[in-house]
Design an enzyme around this catalytic site. Sequence first.
Site, short mmCIF file in Angstrom:
data_model
loop_
_atom_site.label_atom_id
_atom_site.label_comp_id
_atom_site.label_asym_id
_atom_site.label_seq_id
_atom_site.Cartn_x
_atom_site.Cartn_y
_atom_site.Cartn_z
N GLU A 99 30.08 -20.49 -44.14
CA GLU A 99 29.44 -21.74 -43.72
C GLU A 99 28.03 -21.85 -44.29
O GLU A 99 27.37 -20.84 -44.53
CB GLU A 99 29.32 -21.77 -42.19
CG GLU A 99 30.51 -22.32 -41.45
CD GLU A 99 30.54 -23.84 -41.42
OE1 GLU A 99 29.86 -24.49 -42.24
OE2 GLU A 99 31.27 -24.38 -40.56
N PHE A 152 15.65 -30.59 -39.57
CA PHE A 152 16.73 -30.91 -40.50
C PHE A 152 16.39 -30.31 -41.86
O PHE A 152 15.30 -30.53 -42.40
CB PHE A 152 16.92 -32.42 -40.62
CG PHE A 152 18.26 -32.77 -41.17
CD1 PHE A 152 19.38 -32.77 -40.36
CD2 PHE A 152 18.41 -33.06 -42.52
CE1 PHE A 152 20.64 -33.05 -40.88
CE2 PHE A 152 19.67 -33.35 -43.05
CZ PHE A 152 20.78 -33.34 -42.22
P1 IMP Z 1 27.45 -28.63 -36.07
O1 IMP Z 1 28.85 -29.06 -35.75
O2 IMP Z 1 26.45 -29.36 -35.22
O3 IMP Z 1 27.25 -27.13 -36.00
O4 IMP Z 1 27.10 -29.13 -37.49
C1 IMP Z 1 27.72 -28.68 -38.60
C2 IMP Z 1 27.48 -29.58 -39.78
O5 IMP Z 1 26.38 -30.48 -39.61
C3 IMP Z 1 27.09 -28.72 -40.94
O6 IMP Z 1 28.22 -28.22 -41.62
C4 IMP Z 1 26.27 -29.68 -41.77
O7 IMP Z 1 27.12 -30.45 -42.57
C5 IMP Z 1 25.61 -30.59 -40.76
N1 IMP Z 1 24.22 -30.19 -40.46
C6 IMP Z 1 23.74 -29.72 -39.29
N2 IMP Z 1 22.44 -29.45 -39.36
C7 IMP Z 1 22.08 -29.74 -40.64
C8 IMP Z 1 20.83 -29.67 -41.37
O8 IMP Z 1 19.77 -29.26 -40.86
N3 IMP Z 1 20.88 -30.05 -42.66
C9 IMP Z 1 22.01 -30.48 -43.26
N4 IMP Z 1 23.18 -30.57 -42.63
C10 IMP Z 1 23.21 -30.20 -41.33
#
Ligand code: IMP
Length: 175
Positions: A99, A152
């Site tokens: 990931e 972010f």
């Molecule tokens: P989660 O389901 O909230 O853990 O988010 C997973 C997905 O969100 C990741 O695979 C990224 O595509 C996106 N994402 C979450 N945080 C970031 C960030 O800080 N930058 C870029 N993409 C992010």
Amino acid sequence: MKPQPKLNLLYSRQQIAETVDRLAAELNRDYPGKHPVLIGVLKGSFMFLADLIRLLDFTLEVDFVRLSSYGAGQKSSGKIRVVADLQRSVKDRDVLVVEDIVDTGLTTGFLLAHLRKQKPSSLKLCTLTEKPSRRKTPVAIDYLGFTVPDKFIVGYGLDWDERFRNLPGIYVLEE
Ligand code: IMP
């Protein structure tokens, strides 16, 4: 066109390379003789996976999944689905999910549950970054690169509305 946001360097190309080296050493210690399937989660992990596997010295296979989670912005919809699934079953295989980031954990948690249904002989997670402060569901990380602040981030495969994946470092996108 969107305006150009401000980016602040968080990890340089060199710091990332050192971290990828360290993760590869951990995997080279744990996987000899195992022939695992490494599963890259598209699109964000493509650069990390490409750099990582060049440093691995055991027999391995690569496959990809594509999941939908975030829309064109910074907020997760919370609804995850498999947009493109694995080419082959991972039943009885050693599986390592690769990931780019574990944020709320919803996406990775969903993927791990999806893979577990296929009864792999082992299932582990390697992520380049995680934001523990934002976790909504527990996710066990076996191999971790960086713990990042609740900001972010973009670069090294990570995007903001499809932009900035090509940056060799990781940057905080300033609001
Ligand atoms: P989660 O389901 O909230 O853990 O988010 C997973 C997905 O969100 C990741 O695979 C990224 O595509 C996106 N994402 C979450 N945080 C970031 C960030 O800080 N930058 C870029 N993409 C992010």
